[in-house]
Design a protein around this motif. Structure first.
Motif, PDB file in Angstrom:
ATOM      1  N   THR A 286       0.814  -1.216   0.000  1.00  0.00           N
ATOM      2  CA  THR A 286       0.000   0.000   0.000  1.00  0.00           C
ATOM      3  C   THR A 286       0.846   1.264   0.000  1.00  0.00           C
ATOM      4  OG1 THR A 286      -0.159  -0.181   2.418  1.00  0.00           O
ATOM      5  CG2 THR A 286      -1.957  -1.124   1.113  1.00  0.00           C
ATOM      6  N   ASP A 287       2.119   1.165   0.388  1.00  0.00           N
ATOM      7  CA  ASP A 287       3.008   2.333   0.361  1.00  0.00           C
ATOM      8  C   ASP A 287       3.596   2.572  -1.023  1.00  0.00           C
ATOM      9  OD1 ASP A 287       2.527   2.675   3.030  1.00  0.00           O
ATOM     10  OD2 ASP A 287       4.367   1.688   3.699  1.00  0.00           O
ATOM     11  N   ARG A 288       3.453   1.629  -1.927  1.00  0.00           N
ATOM     12  CA  ARG A 288       3.964   1.791  -3.295  1.00  0.00           C
ATOM     13  C   ARG A 288       2.873   2.333  -4.211  1.00  0.00           C
ATOM     14  NH1 ARG A 288       5.892  -3.519  -2.247  1.00  0.00           N
ATOM     15  NH2 ARG A 288       4.437  -4.393  -3.766  1.00  0.00           N
ATOM     16  N   PHE A 289       3.293   3.055  -5.227  1.00  0.00           N
ATOM     17  CA  PHE A 289       2.364   3.543  -6.240  1.00  0.00           C
ATOM     18  C   PHE A 289       1.915   2.373  -7.118  1.00  0.00           C
ATOM     19  CE2 PHE A 289       3.621   7.478  -4.727  1.00  0.00           C
ATOM     20  CZ  PHE A 289       3.045   8.538  -5.406  1.00  0.00           C
ATOM     21  N   ARG A 290       0.640   2.371  -7.458  1.00  0.00           N
ATOM     22  CA  ARG A 290       0.183   1.407  -8.452  1.00  0.00           C
ATOM     23  C   ARG A 290       0.787   1.771  -9.812  1.00  0.00           C
ATOM     24  NH1 ARG A 290      -4.862   2.577  -6.137  1.00  0.00           N
ATOM     25  NH2 ARG A 290      -5.509   3.543  -8.089  1.00  0.00           N
ATOM     26  N   PRO A 291       0.907   0.796 -10.731  1.00  0.00           N
ATOM     27  CA  PRO A 291       1.559   1.102 -12.015  1.00  0.00           C
ATOM     28  C   PRO A 291       0.960   2.309 -12.734  1.00  0.00           C
ATOM     29  CG  PRO A 291       1.309  -1.264 -11.778  1.00  0.00           C
ATOM     30  CD  PRO A 291       0.604  -0.645 -10.613  1.00  0.00           C
ATOM     31  N   GLU A 292      -0.358   2.444 -12.726  1.00  0.00           N
ATOM     32  CA  GLU A 292      -0.985   3.586 -13.404  1.00  0.00           C
ATOM     33  C   GLU A 292      -0.624   4.892 -12.710  1.00  0.00           C
ATOM     34  OE1 GLU A 292      -3.401   5.592 -16.238  1.00  0.00           O
ATOM     35  OE2 GLU A 292      -2.495   3.594 -16.170  1.00  0.00           O
ATOM     36  N   GLN A 293      -0.597   4.901 -11.394  1.00  0.00           N
ATOM     37  CA  GLN A 293      -0.215   6.107 -10.660  1.00  0.00           C
ATOM     38  C   GLN A 293       1.258   6.432 -10.867  1.00  0.00           C
ATOM     39  OE1 GLN A 293      -1.296   4.861  -6.718  1.00  0.00           O
ATOM     40  NE2 GLN A 293      -3.383   5.648  -6.875  1.00  0.00           N
ATOM     41  N   LEU A 294       2.084   5.402 -10.945  1.00  0.00           N
ATOM     42  CA  LEU A 294       3.512   5.626 -11.183  1.00  0.00           C
ATOM     43  C   LEU A 294       3.749   6.245 -12.546  1.00  0.00           C
ATOM     44  CD1 LEU A 294       6.490   5.341 -10.424  1.00  0.00           C
ATOM     45  CD2 LEU A 294       6.394   2.969 -11.214  1.00  0.00           C
ATOM     46  N   ARG A 295       3.033   5.764 -13.556  1.00  0.00           N
ATOM     47  CA  ARG A 295       3.197   6.340 -14.901  1.00  0.00           C
ATOM     48  C   ARG A 295       2.747   7.799 -14.927  1.00  0.00           C
ATOM     49  NH1 ARG A 295       1.519   0.999 -16.337  1.00  0.00           N
ATOM     50  NH2 ARG A 295      -0.666   1.639 -16.428  1.00  0.00           N
ATOM     51  N   ALA A 296       1.683   8.128 -14.185  1.00  0.00           N
ATOM     52  CA  ALA A 296       1.231   9.517 -14.122  1.00  0.00           C
ATOM     53  C   ALA A 296       2.288  10.401 -13.466  1.00  0.00           C
ATOM     54  CB  ALA A 296      -0.099   9.595 -13.359  1.00  0.00           C
ATOM     55  N   LYS A 297       2.897   9.913 -12.389  1.00  0.00           N
ATOM     56  CA  LYS A 297       3.959  10.694 -11.735  1.00  0.00           C
ATOM     57  C   LYS A 297       5.161  10.851 -12.662  1.00  0.00           C
ATOM     58  CE  LYS A 297       6.432   8.915  -8.318  1.00  0.00           C
ATOM     59  NZ  LYS A 297       6.865   8.495  -6.962  1.00  0.00           N
ATOM     60  N   MET A 298       5.514   9.798 -13.390  1.00  0.00           N
ATOM     61  CA  MET A 298       6.616   9.889 -14.336  1.00  0.00           C
ATOM     62  C   MET A 298       6.350  10.953 -15.388  1.00  0.00           C
ATOM     63  SD  MET A 298       7.220   5.767 -14.727  1.00  0.00           S
ATOM     64  CE  MET A 298       8.139   5.918 -16.241  1.00  0.00           C
ATOM     65  N   LEU A 299       5.122  11.005 -15.886  1.00  0.00           N
ATOM     66  CA  LEU A 299       4.776  11.997 -16.906  1.00  0.00           C
ATOM     67  C   LEU A 299       4.843  13.412 -16.345  1.00  0.00           C
ATOM     68  CD1 LEU A 299       3.734  12.963 -19.604  1.00  0.00           C
ATOM     69  CD2 LEU A 299       1.430  12.230 -18.947  1.00  0.00           C
ATOM     70  N   MET A 300       4.314  13.621 -15.126  1.00  0.00           N
ATOM     71  CA  MET A 300       4.303  14.962 -14.552  1.00  0.00           C
ATOM     72  C   MET A 300       5.727  15.476 -14.321  1.00  0.00           C
ATOM     73  SD  MET A 300       1.187  15.958 -14.388  1.00  0.00           S
ATOM     74  CE  MET A 300       1.427  17.422 -13.388  1.00  0.00           C
ATOM     75  N   PHE A 301       6.621  14.630 -13.826  1.00  0.00           N
ATOM     76  CA  PHE A 301       7.964  15.117 -13.525  1.00  0.00           C
ATOM     77  C   PHE A 301       8.840  15.187 -14.773  1.00  0.00           C
ATOM     78  CE2 PHE A 301       6.665  14.474  -9.210  1.00  0.00           C
ATOM     79  CZ  PHE A 301       7.406  15.403  -8.503  1.00  0.00           C
ATOM     80  N   ALA A 302       8.597  14.336 -15.761  1.00  0.00           N
ATOM     81  CA  ALA A 302       9.300  14.515 -17.033  1.00  0.00           C
ATOM     82  C   ALA A 302       8.874  15.831 -17.685  1.00  0.00           C
ATOM     83  CB  ALA A 302       9.007  13.334 -17.962  1.00  0.00           C
ATOM     84  N   PHE A 303       7.573  16.125 -17.630  1.00  0.00           N
ATOM     85  CA  PHE A 303       7.081  17.403 -18.146  1.00  0.00           C
ATOM     86  C   PHE A 303       7.667  18.571 -17.364  1.00  0.00           C
ATOM     87  CE2 PHE A 303       4.015  20.799 -17.297  1.00  0.00           C
ATOM     88  CZ  PHE A 303       3.829  21.321 -18.556  1.00  0.00           C
ATOM     89  N   GLY A 304       7.719  18.465 -16.010  1.00  0.00           N
ATOM     90  CA  GLY A 304       8.252  19.555 -15.205  1.00  0.00           C
ATOM     91  C   GLY A 304       9.708  19.851 -15.511  1.00  0.00           C
ATOM     92  N   ASN A 305      10.533  18.806 -15.657  1.00  0.00           N
ATOM     93  CA  ASN A 305      11.942  19.030 -16.002  1.00  0.00           C
ATOM     94  C   ASN A 305      12.083  19.632 -17.392  1.00  0.00           C
ATOM     95  OD1 ASN A 305      14.177  17.712 -14.044  1.00  0.00           O
ATOM     96  ND2 ASN A 305      12.243  16.625 -13.816  1.00  0.00           N
ATOM     97  N   ALA A 306      11.278  19.163 -18.338  1.00  0.00           N
ATOM     98  CA  ALA A 306      11.349  19.710 -19.698  1.00  0.00           C
ATOM     99  C   ALA A 306      10.883  21.167 -19.726  1.00  0.00           C
ATOM    100  CB  ALA A 306      10.504  18.858 -20.638  1.00  0.00           C
TER     101      ALA A 306
END
Length: 409
Positions: A287-307
């Protein structure tokens, strides 16, 4: 019998002086039981309850900050009195945000079109036989065995231990390619680096802020993976909405903030271009880990933020379609399941839904191996399942290596 009666009569006729002396009457509170049973007597309790000034109890000095030469701590006041307080709220996306709608929600917030699979430039690296990626497959399998079986004396290592070890092992294998491609040595891994990127989406002010995972920087940027025709074709794409759910439902709303765009590195830093973000979901409790769909959303948000932060550092804060798009990659894993992503920022004009959109390629849910059998399964003296790694998927490792080589090969 006669003798006993005579002795009793003699005792009865003894003089009063032979009797023991009478005891003195005890004080009023001495007849009580000890304090440990019933507590102190009322008189003593009354004396103890008398209030005395503090200075009579303990020798204390008056504490004051008058004429002191050190910092005087201020009492926290209401948020409206803080210097950075603003009436308009800002919605923050940080490492702890778990998006309800996953990638769809991140697409709307970042004005991005999704393309399934990896881009052709990355696929071409995987399919190129001249690179000799097959030679590293056995090393990758040994890296998995080292992380899951050999790196600990425990019977079954915990995820928080083997997930970072597996990541370091895979990165080490990727660095072996620097002998063939010397430009790979011009990379730098940064841990606990911070990012801040601010933008407006319709009438909402948004920020990506905080720690951005493990970031690999390079001296040169990744070239665009989509052609100008593909970028212009995104004008016809319609972003999906999920009414009545608000796109900002999971974000943190604050009124004390600073509108900031910061890559996390000072000007003149030689490895200034973001290349790949790595997210390790290594918590032991599920329960402390992100589900795969939530992890992909976080990856997208932070890749966008760095770009976005890099684009504004290069081209200014004015919203525009970029002549040279910014590409940032992202890889997420829990030590077994991998998520691969390539993001291309085409525009910083993010207010409306019209015009050019950004692009993201996602290859999701790729197992590196099926199972790690730490202890052999034995039944009636027969080994049913030997200890070791089963179901190793070399293609998943090739994707990891291809993203590492992307921009150099």
């Amino acid at each position: 019998m006669a003798l006993r009666r005579a002795e009793a009569a003699a005792a009865a006729g003894a003089s009063p002086a032979a009797s023991p002396p009478a005891r003195a009457a005890p004080p009023p509170h001495a007849a009580r039981t000890p304090w440990t049973v019933r507590g102190p007597p009322p008189e003593v309790l009354a004396e103890m309850g008398e209030r005395r000034p503090v200075r009579e109890q303990v020798e204390l000095d008056t504490v004051t900050y008058a004429e002191r030469l050190h910092y005087v701590p201020a009492r926290p006041g209401p948020a409206s009195e803080m210097p950075l307080y603003k009436e308009r709220g800002c919605y923050i996306c940080h490492q702890g945000v778990r998006m309800l709608e996953g990638v769809r929600q991140a697409q709307w917030l970042t004005k991005t079109k999704l393309v399934e699979g990896l881009p052709p430039a990355v696929q071409g690296i995987m399919d190129n036989p001249d690179l000799g990626l097959q030679e590293l497959e056995e090393r990758a399998k040994h890296a998995v065995s080292h992380a899951r079986l050999w790196d600990t004396a425990e019977v079954a290592p915990r995820r928080e231990q083997y997930c970072p070890v597996l990541f370091e092992n895979l990165i080490h294998i990727c660095r072996l390619m620097s002998g063939k491609y010397p430009s790979l040595s011009k990379r730098m891994l940064s841990r606990n680096c911070r990012i801040a990127a601010t933008w407006e989406r319709e009438s909402t002010l948004l920020q990506v802020r905080g720690l951005s995972g493990i970031l690999m920087n390079s001296k040169t940027p990744i070239p665009p993976v989509a052609s100008k025709e593909e970028i212009l074709a995104t004008k016809a794409h319609v972003l999906e909405t999920f009414y009545p759910i608000a796109p900002t439902i999971d974000l943190q709303e604050v009124n004390v903030y600073k509108e900031l765009n910061d890559t996390g590195f000072r000007d003149g830093y030689p490895y200034s271009h973001p290349h790949t973000l790595f997210f390790l979901e290594s918590a032991n409790v599920r329960t402390d880990r992100f589900r795969p769909e939530q992890l992909r959303a976080k990856m997208l948000m932070f890749a966008f933020g760095n770009a976005l932060a890099k684009a504004k550092a290069l081209h200014g804060n004015d919203p525009k379609v970029l002549e040279q798009p910014v590409v940032v990659q992202s890889i997420g894993t829990d030590g077994q399941l991998f998520q691969f992503m390539v993001f291309q920022l085409n525009t910083t004009d993010l207010v409306s839904n019209d015009g050019v959109k950004n692009l993201v390629w996602i290859d999701s849910d790729q197992n590196l191996y099926e199972k790690a059998q730490c202890v052999p399964e034995v039944k009636k003296g027969v080994v049913l399942k030997p200890a070791g790694i089963s179901g190793f998927q070399p293609d998943t490792f090739k994707k990891f290596l291809a993203l590492y080589l992307h921009g150099t090969v």
